[in-house]
Design a protein around this motif. Structure first.
Motif, PDB file in Angstrom:
ATOM      1  N   VAL A  94       0.837  -1.197   0.000  1.00 17.86           N
ATOM      2  CA  VAL A  94       0.000   0.000   0.000  1.00 17.86           C
ATOM      3  C   VAL A  94       0.872   1.245   0.000  1.00 17.86           C
ATOM      4  CG1 VAL A  94      -1.641   1.350   1.353  1.00 17.86           C
ATOM      5  CG2 VAL A  94      -2.015  -1.087   1.020  1.00 17.86           C
ATOM      6  N   LEU A 118      -8.009   7.411  -3.387  1.00 15.68           N
ATOM      7  CA  LEU A 118      -7.587   6.041  -3.681  1.00 15.68           C
ATOM      8  C   LEU A 118      -8.097   5.120  -2.585  1.00 15.68           C
ATOM      9  CD1 LEU A 118      -5.737   4.176  -5.492  1.00 15.68           C
ATOM     10  CD2 LEU A 118      -3.904   4.715  -3.869  1.00 15.68           C
ATOM     11  N   VAL A 120      -8.545   0.963  -1.179  1.00 14.50           N
ATOM     12  CA  VAL A 120      -8.125  -0.436  -1.271  1.00 14.50           C
ATOM     13  C   VAL A 120      -9.097  -1.298  -0.470  1.00 14.50           C
ATOM     14  CG1 VAL A 120      -5.685   0.134  -1.566  1.00 14.50           C
ATOM     15  CG2 VAL A 120      -6.582  -0.243   0.730  1.00 14.50           C
ATOM     16  N   SER A 155     -16.918   3.460  -5.167  1.00 16.33           N
ATOM     17  CA  SER A 155     -15.651   2.728  -5.031  1.00 16.33           C
ATOM     18  C   SER A 155     -15.907   1.272  -4.659  1.00 16.33           C
ATOM     19  CB  SER A 155     -14.772   3.381  -3.957  1.00 16.33           C
ATOM     20  OG  SER A 155     -14.442   4.705  -4.289  1.00 16.33           O
ATOM     21  N   LEU A 159     -14.863  -2.189  -6.674  1.00 18.05           N
ATOM     22  CA  LEU A 159     -14.099  -3.257  -6.028  1.00 18.05           C
ATOM     23  C   LEU A 159     -14.826  -4.587  -6.134  1.00 18.05           C
ATOM     24  CD1 LEU A 159     -12.655  -1.637  -2.775  1.00 18.05           C
ATOM     25  CD2 LEU A 159     -11.361  -2.530  -4.710  1.00 18.05           C
ATOM     26  N   ALA A 226      -7.066  -1.907  -6.272  1.00 13.46           N
ATOM     27  CA  ALA A 226      -7.467  -0.629  -5.688  1.00 13.46           C
ATOM     28  C   ALA A 226      -8.444   0.046  -6.649  1.00 13.46           C
ATOM     29  CB  ALA A 226      -6.248   0.261  -5.445  1.00 13.46           C
TER      30      ALA A 226
END
Length: 260
Positions: A94, A118, A120, A155, A159, A226
């Motif tokens: 990361v 950003l 993850v 987001s 993912l 990500a």
């Protein structure tokens, strides 16, 4: 009688001096379950370890409470969660990703006139690990370190759409029998559309008057490691790229960060 090598004797003495039986039991369980993708029942774990049922039960309960091990809804089968994987991959990768991403994100924010962040994956949610601000006075941003939902954010949707099979399986196990599992199933046609498009552009599911643009950063196998998201704000001063141009710019950043 042959003498033990001094180094060997010292190593054995250290092993005995610093023994931590409870820790050893926990590690034994984790190592055992790592070889069993389908998990094991408590009785099978007891038999494989050759330990008493009560001490194995107590250790399993602690591992479940700390989210290293998951228990099936029926309560009779135990399997590893993704936590060890996350811990193993959290910091150095990361940090490297953020170090690579920040200059590109700053350049995007300057050119597009929009902020971006950003994200993850982390367990059953997502984690914001970097943010870039646009140069103007107005922006919408989300704080670094924020945990966000997978099912109710742009987001999170990207993912979910691009997670690898193992991560999908772990998530299904985590959500089995819950409302999240039902919501995930209903969302599949939408996620498939995002897979086909390679991105999401649509109204924010958290804030009004914001169009979220989300694109995945991909592994060599085409799975998300990500996600970059731009919460697009339509300003009245016209000092910004339009939404189509912004999508192109964000995709360019994601392509440079994706692993080939």
């Amino acid at each position: 009688m042959p003498k033990r090598p001094i180094n060997a004797a010292n190593d054995q003495d250290k092993d005995e001096r610093y023994r931590a039986p409870a820790l050893d039991k926990g590690l034994d369980i984790l190592e055992l379950l790592s070889e069993q993708p389908g998990g094991l029942t408590r009785a099978e774990i007891v038999k494989a370890m050759g330990r008493g049922p009560s001490e194995v039960y107590r250790m399993l309960e602690r591992l479940v409470a700390r989210d290293y091990v998951s228990r099936s809804p029926e309560g009779d089968r135990y399997a590893l969660t993704m936590k060890l994987f996350i811990l193993a991959h959290r910091h150095p990768p990361v940090r490297r990703l953020v170090a690579r991403a920040l200059p590109l994100m700053d350049a995007f924010a300057s050119e597009a006139g929009q902020s971006c962040h950003l994200v993850v994956p982390e367990g059953g949610a997502a984690l914001v690990v970097a943010h870039a601000s646009c140069p103007g006075n107005w922006e919408f941003g989300i704080r670094i370190g924020a945990h966000i939902e997978l099912l109710t954010t742009s987001s999170g949707h990207i993912l979910l759409a691009f997670l690898d099979e193992q991560a999908q399986s772990e998530l299904a196990m985590r959500w089995e029998g819950t409302k999240q599992a039902e919501a995930r199933d209903k969302l599949e046609p939408v996620l498939e559309a995002y897979r086909q498009a390679g991105h999401r552009v649509g109204p924010s599911q958290q804030m009004r008057a914001i169009e979220d643009i989300s694109v995945p950063i991909l592994s060599p196998d085409g799975y998300a490691i990500a996600v970059l998201t731009c919460p697009y704000i339509q300003r009245l001063d016209d000092k910004q790229a339009d939404i189509d141009q912004t999508l192109v710019l964000l995709k360019d950043v994601a392509a440079k960060l994706s692993l080939s």
